[in-house]
Design an enzyme around this catalytic site. Structure first.
Site: not given
Ligand code: GDP
Ligand code: MG
Length: 162
Positions: A20, A60, A68, A96, A102, A113, A123, A126, A137
Site C-alpha cells: 500500500k 475493498y 472506515f 497471510r 490485520t 505487519r 498496515n 494487502h 483480485e
Molecule cells: P486485511 O485483509 O487483513 O487487510 O483486513 P480487512 O480485509 O478486514 O480490511 C482491509 C483493510 O481495511 C485493512 O488492511 C486495514 O487497512 C483497514 N481496516 C480494517 N479494519 C479497520 C479498522 O477498524 N479501522 C481502520 N481505520 N481501518 C481498518
Molecule cells: Mg482483507
C-alpha cells in the site's frame, strides 16, 4: 483420470499481494518482496499503479458498509501501490501468515505487519484472504497477458527452437 490430475497439478495456486502507499513511501518494497521470495514463492506479475478512489472501492467492495471504508479508499488511492501476483503451493494462506493480523498491534513479531507497522489504517500490505478473492483480485488488477506463465507449465504446443 490421470490427465485430469496432471492438469490440476499444473494449475498452481496464486494470490494477489499489494504494498500500500504507506509501505512504498516508507521504502519497504524490497524488504517485503524479499520475505516472499526467500520463502520460495514465485513472483509472476508486478507493477506500480496509483489506483483511483473508485478502483479502490472495487478492490475493498466487501467493506463498503464499514465506517472506515471511505478513508480506506482515499488512502489506497493516495499514492503508488505495488501490485503483485505470487505463485506457489499454499501461497494464499501462507501469504497471510507472512503478512500477519490485520491490526499490527495483534500481529506477532516475525510477520510483516508485526515487524514493520503500528496502526490498522497504515498496515502497509494487502493479501487475498481466500481462493475466490484471490481470483477476483488478480482479475481486477491484472490483464491475463501481464501474468508470467512458466515455460515448464506451457502446453506441448509451444513452438520448438528450430
Ligand atoms: P486485511 O485483509 O487483513 O487487510 O483486513 P480487512 O480485509 O478486514 O480490511 C482491509 C483493510 O481495511 C485493512 O488492511 C486495514 O487497512 C483497514 N481496516 C480494517 N479494519 C479497520 C479498522 O477498524 N479501522 C481502520 N481505520 N481501518 C481498518
Ligand atoms: Mg482483507
Amino acid at each position: 483420470m490421470i490427465q485430469e490430475q496432471e492438469a490440476h497439478a499444473a494449475e498452481m495456486e496464486r494470490t494477489f499481494i499489494a504494498i500500500k502507499p504507506d509501505g512504498v513511501q516508507r521504502g519497504l518494497i524490497s524488504e517485503i518482496l524479499s520475505r516472499f521470495e526467500r520463502k520460495g514463492f514465485k513472483l509472476v506479475a508486478i507493477k506500480i499503479v496509483v489506483p483511483s478512489k473508485d478502483f479502490a472501492g472495487k478492490h475493498y467492495h466487501d467493506l463498503k458498509e464499514r465506517p472506515f471504508f471511505s478513508g480506506l479508499c482515499d488512502f489506497l488511492s493516495s499514492g503508488p501501490v505495488v501490485a503483485m501476483v505470487w505463485e506457489g503451493e499454499g501461497v494464499i494462506r501462507y501469504g497471510r501468515k507472512l503478512i500477519g493480523a490485520t491490526d499490527p498491534q495483534k500481529s506477532v513479531p516475525g510477520t510483516i505487519r508485526g515487524d514493520l507497522a503500528v496502526l490498522v489504517g497504515r498496515n502497509i500490505i494487502h493479501g487475498s484472504d481466500g481462493p475466490e478473492t484471490a481470483k477476483d483480485e488478480i482479475k481486477l488488477w491484472f490483464k491475463q497477458e501481464e501474468l508470467y506463465n512458466s515455460p515448464s507449465l506451457a502446453s506441448s504446443s509451444s513452438p520448438s527452437r528450430n
